[in-house]
Design a protein around this motif. Structure first.
Motif: not given
Ligand code: TRP
Length: 337
Positions: A88-90, A150-151, A318-319, A323-326
């Motif tokens: 998850v590089p975000e 991850m909110d 999924q993760a 992460a992308h939305t955050v």
């Protein structure tokens, strides 16, 4: 599976050692129960391990091993999300953003960093920062990024990690203060096991890798038997009455046996006539059938070409979506991109 009506819990697992029974009781089993009431995420904190490990094979192996152990112990990838932090590089982009709203003084007061300085002070090293890399210093910021990306609503942690979660909440507050309400502020939950008794190791002290007194979760049957036989006991004779609660063997039994079996053993110990050797046999007979399926599933997952890679790849998809939305909100709020 993501379920938007439930709150999100996040469990981070550092791949720096093989799991033992203390981890099973203190972290894995409480962690498994989260899946009943939360949208539960679990990740292997491989980039956190890089602050200390300098061996590629070791990181690779522990990462697979820890993921396999948790799945073998009961994490169901159909119901939860398990992923590697590095997938998850975000996270790392957010870590930079967060570092820009984090006071350096807050990091100066972080337990792990302060402990490293104290060790240097005690050793008489004039440079209190000797041996401290920036990864160790920044660790709490990366951990905040793991959580905020991850909110996350709640983070179950042992006492030793509670400060880090408070920091994550502080840092989230600083970000929101600077850029408007953007990131979710997490809170920590301390599993009840932590507040109750801890599991003793074979020398009677708390079971811990640093004491070298552990019973590995994945010990083969023979080794398991040997370690159980080695648990320290006092020299009370077989026929004499014994105090169950001061015995490491009994405390272990209590965590793994049914309440009926435990109550029966207590009665027999208090009455006299049951020796520590007998109790050790009982403990082994209780432990082994519980650990055997875990060992078997673990071995399957660790075999090359097993389901493990697919499970982690699905978890990463999924993760990353979360992460992308955050990260999109964060970029928007900061004016980047
Ligand atoms: N610092 C945790 C430990 O040492 C592991 C961890 C890293 C973690 N990032 C996290 C735990 C985020 C919870 C949430 O055990």
């Amino acid at each position: 599976m993501t379920d938007s009506t439930r709150k999100t819990s996040l469990t981070g697992i550092k791949p720096t050692g093989d799991p033992h029974l203390g981890n099973l009781i203190g972290a894995i089993r409480p962690g498994l129960r989260l899946a009943e009431s939360y949208d539960a995420l679990y990740f292997i904190a491989d980039y956190h391990a890089l602050t200390t490990i300098r061996d590629a094979a070791e990181i690779r192996n522990y990462t697979r091993s820890v993921a396999s152990a948790w799945i073998a112990a009961g994490l169901d990838p159909e119901r939860i999300t398990i992923y590697r932090q590095s997938d998850v590089p975000e996270t790392f982009e957010l870590a930079w953003v967060l570092s820009c709203v984090t006071a350096k003084g807050l990091m100066n007061r972080a337990h792990a960093y302060k402990a490293a300085r104290d060790r240097n002070l005690e050793a008489g090293d004039a440079d209190l920062d000797a041996g401290v890399n920036m990864g160790l210093f920044n660790y709490p910021v990366l951990m905040a990024a793991d959580i905020l990306i991850m909110d996350t609503d709640v983070v179950p942690v042992g006492r030793d990690q509670a400060q880090h979660v408070e920091y994550a909440a502080d840092i989230a507050g600083s970000f929101n203060h600077a850029f408007g309400e953007t990131v979710r502020v997490p809170s920590s939950v301390i599993p009840s096991e932590e507040t109750g008794r801890t599991l003793p190791g074979i020398d009677g002290r708390k079971m811990s890798k640093s004491y070298g007194n552990t019973i590995p979760l994945l010990a083969p049957e023979k080794q398991l038997k040997k370690l159980v036989r080695r648990i320290a006991t006092d020299s009370t004779a077989v026929e004499e009455p014994k105090d169950p609660d001061s015995s490491a063997v009994f405390q272990l039994l209590e965590q793994f046996a049914s309440p009926e079996v435990t109550a029966d053993a207590r009665k027999r110990l208090e009455a006299g006539g049951t020796g520590w050797g007998d109790l050790k046999n009982e403990l082994f007979e209780v432990l082994n059938p519980q650990l055997e399926p875990i060992r078997e599933r673990y071995a399957e997952l660790m075999a090359p070409g097993s389901d493990l890679d697919e499970i982690l790849a699905a978890g990463a998809v999924q993760a990353r979506a979360r992460a992308h939305t955050v990260l999109t909100r964060v970029r928007e709020a900061t004016g980047i991109g």
